[in-house]
Motif scaffolding. Sequence first.
Motif, PDB file in Angstrom:
ATOM      1  N   VAL A   1       0.821  -1.204   0.000  1.00 22.00           N
ATOM      2  CA  VAL A   1       0.000   0.000   0.000  1.00 22.00           C
ATOM      3  C   VAL A   1       0.858   1.258   0.000  1.00 22.00           C
ATOM      4  O   VAL A   1       0.394   2.331  -0.406  1.00 22.00           O
ATOM      5  CB  VAL A   1      -0.953  -0.012   1.224  1.00 22.00           C
ATOM      6  N   PHE A   2       2.104   1.156   0.412  1.00 19.02           N
ATOM      7  CA  PHE A   2       2.996   2.314   0.424  1.00 19.02           C
ATOM      8  C   PHE A   2       3.605   2.522  -0.963  1.00 19.02           C
ATOM      9  O   PHE A   2       4.715   2.095  -1.249  1.00 19.02           O
ATOM     10  CB  PHE A   2       4.095   2.124   1.477  1.00 19.02           C
ATOM     11  N   ASN A   3       2.827   3.133  -1.831  1.00 23.73           N
ATOM     12  CA  ASN A   3       3.269   3.486  -3.177  1.00 23.73           C
ATOM     13  C   ASN A   3       3.694   2.263  -3.988  1.00 23.73           C
ATOM     14  O   ASN A   3       4.508   2.361  -4.910  1.00 23.73           O
ATOM     15  CB  ASN A   3       4.431   4.496  -3.087  1.00 23.73           C
ATOM     16  N   GLY A   4       3.163   1.108  -3.656  1.00 25.23           N
ATOM     17  CA  GLY A   4       3.539  -0.105  -4.379  1.00 25.23           C
ATOM     18  C   GLY A   4       4.962  -0.543  -4.126  1.00 25.23           C
ATOM     19  O   GLY A   4       5.465  -1.426  -4.833  1.00 25.23           O
ATOM     20  N   ASN A   5       5.628   0.032  -3.149  1.00 23.59           N
ATOM     21  CA  ASN A   5       7.025  -0.277  -2.854  1.00 23.59           C
ATOM     22  C   ASN A   5       7.078  -1.444  -1.869  1.00 23.59           C
ATOM     23  O   ASN A   5       6.836  -1.276  -0.668  1.00 23.59           O
ATOM     24  CB  ASN A   5       7.715   0.961  -2.279  1.00 23.59           C
ATOM     25  N   ALA A   6       7.411  -2.620  -2.365  1.00 25.59           N
ATOM     26  CA  ALA A   6       7.466  -3.798  -1.498  1.00 25.59           C
ATOM     27  C   ALA A   6       8.537  -3.663  -0.427  1.00 25.59           C
ATOM     28  O   ALA A   6       8.410  -4.228   0.663  1.00 25.59           O
ATOM     29  CB  ALA A   6       7.722  -5.051  -2.345  1.00 25.59           C
ATOM     30  N   GLY A   7       9.594  -2.905  -0.733  1.00 25.06           N
ATOM     31  CA  GLY A   7      10.642  -2.701   0.253  1.00 25.06           C
ATOM     32  C   GLY A   7      10.140  -1.961   1.483  1.00 25.06           C
ATOM     33  O   GLY A   7      10.612  -2.217   2.599  1.00 25.06           O
ATOM     34  N   ALA A   8       9.196  -1.034   1.298  1.00 23.40           N
ATOM     35  CA  ALA A   8       8.652  -0.299   2.446  1.00 23.40           C
ATOM     36  C   ALA A   8       7.893  -1.230   3.377  1.00 23.40           C
ATOM     37  O   ALA A   8       8.040  -1.160   4.603  1.00 23.40           O
ATOM     38  CB  ALA A   8       7.752   0.829   1.950  1.00 23.40           C
TER      39      ALA A   8
ATOM     40  N   GLY B   1       9.104  -2.231   7.196  1.00 22.77           N
ATOM     41  CA  GLY B   1       8.237  -2.004   8.345  1.00 22.77           C
ATOM     42  C   GLY B   1       7.980  -3.286   9.134  1.00 22.77           C
ATOM     43  O   GLY B   1       8.012  -3.282  10.364  1.00 22.77           O
ATOM     44  N   VAL B   2       7.752  -4.383   8.402  1.00 22.75           N
ATOM     45  CA  VAL B   2       7.512  -5.663   9.078  1.00 22.75           C
ATOM     46  C   VAL B   2       8.769  -6.129   9.803  1.00 22.75           C
ATOM     47  O   VAL B   2       8.713  -6.571  10.964  1.00 22.75           O
ATOM     48  CB  VAL B   2       7.034  -6.722   8.064  1.00 22.75           C
ATOM     49  N   ALA B   3       9.924  -6.055   9.140  1.00 23.04           N
ATOM     50  CA  ALA B   3      11.179  -6.494   9.759  1.00 23.04           C
ATOM     51  C   ALA B   3      11.515  -5.650  10.979  1.00 23.04           C
ATOM     52  O   ALA B   3      11.955  -6.177  12.011  1.00 23.04           O
ATOM     53  CB  ALA B   3      12.308  -6.426   8.733  1.00 23.04           C
TER      54      ALA B   3
ATOM     55  N   PHE C   1      13.417   5.861  13.396  1.00 23.49           N
ATOM     56  CA  PHE C   1      13.372   7.176  12.747  1.00 23.49           C
ATOM     57  C   PHE C   1      13.462   7.028  11.230  1.00 23.49           C
ATOM     58  O   PHE C   1      12.703   7.663  10.482  1.00 23.49           O
ATOM     59  CB  PHE C   1      14.517   8.047  13.263  1.00 23.49           C
ATOM     60  N   VAL C   2      14.374   6.162  10.783  1.00 22.39           N
ATOM     61  CA  VAL C   2      14.492   5.910   9.340  1.00 22.39           C
ATOM     62  C   VAL C   2      13.198   5.312   8.802  1.00 22.39           C
ATOM     63  O   VAL C   2      12.700   5.711   7.735  1.00 22.39           O
ATOM     64  CB  VAL C   2      15.687   4.983   9.056  1.00 22.39           C
ATOM     65  N   GLY C   3      12.649   4.338   9.542  1.00 25.34           N
ATOM     66  CA  GLY C   3      11.406   3.712   9.103  1.00 25.34           C
ATOM     67  C   GLY C   3      10.251   4.692   9.040  1.00 25.34           C
ATOM     68  O   GLY C   3       9.442   4.660   8.101  1.00 25.34           O
TER      69      GLY C   3
ATOM     70  N   THR D   1       6.501   7.375   5.740  1.00 18.86           N
ATOM     71  CA  THR D   1       5.788   8.631   5.504  1.00 18.86           C
ATOM     72  C   THR D   1       6.004   9.124   4.088  1.00 18.86           C
ATOM     73  O   THR D   1       5.056   9.562   3.405  1.00 18.86           O
ATOM     74  CB  THR D   1       6.258   9.704   6.511  1.00 18.86           C
ATOM     75  N   ASN D   2       7.240   9.053   3.615  1.00 20.83           N
ATOM     76  CA  ASN D   2       7.547   9.496   2.251  1.00 20.83           C
ATOM     77  C   ASN D   2       6.806   8.663   1.212  1.00 20.83           C
ATOM     78  O   ASN D   2       6.229   9.206   0.256  1.00 20.83           O
ATOM     79  CB  ASN D   2       9.055   9.433   2.033  1.00 20.83           C
ATOM     80  N   GLN D   3       6.796   7.356   1.394  1.00 14.52           N
ATOM     81  CA  GLN D   3       6.119   6.490   0.425  1.00 14.52           C
ATOM     82  C   GLN D   3       4.605   6.654   0.475  1.00 14.52           C
ATOM     83  O   GLN D   3       3.939   6.575  -0.562  1.00 14.52           O
ATOM     84  CB  GLN D   3       6.495   5.029   0.684  1.00 14.52           C
TER      85      GLN D   3
END
Length: 205
Positions: free
Chosen positions: A60-67, A71-73, A120-122, A127-129
């Motif tokens: 859901v975060f801009n289609g970015n699977a890395g996001a 977040g899960v990790a 903080f990075v997460g 938020t950006n995505q």
Amino acid sequence: MEGASFGAGRAGAALDPVSFARRPQTLLRVASWVFSIAVFGPIVNEGYVNTDSGPELRCVFNGNAGACRFGVALGLGAFLACAAFLLLDVRFQQISSVRDRRRAVLLDLGFSGLWSFLWFVGFCFLTNQWQRTAPGPATTQAGDAARAAIAFSFFSILSWLSTGASQAYPGYPVGSGVEGTETYQSPPFTETLDTSPKGYQVPAY
């Protein structure tokens, strides 16, 4: 003293569950544990939505699977770390070695600082995505989950920072049987002696 600073003199003391549960450090750990669930739980359950072109799922975060993976990790790692450090807090009173106690404290402080930075990075990443995510029915449906993950990522920054800042393992408490120097009475034989006892007259010459 080095031993007192890490509470080594109290090793083997019985654990009081009520006092332990009321400690600010324990409450912060529980809060961090709950916040971690509130981050990776919504992402796992509602963070993947159907695309408009097919049945495949996308983050859901801009289609970015890395996001979503990040977040899960991050949340799962914090969940496991909180449980491990809670067990360490319970066992801390049984550690008699000053060196082992120091290592436990430094490990806790170092990990808290690292995870605060990662949160903080997460938070910034999610938020950006989310800001770049195009509106749509799927996005609206999963919007609450995304916003919850972002919000609790921010709360986790504060809770992990506070956990590291409040790290304290006191030495000898008041009333432990080890008295401080301020409790000693005045040394003996220092009282002012009466040079003229009653009933005695100094003869005149």
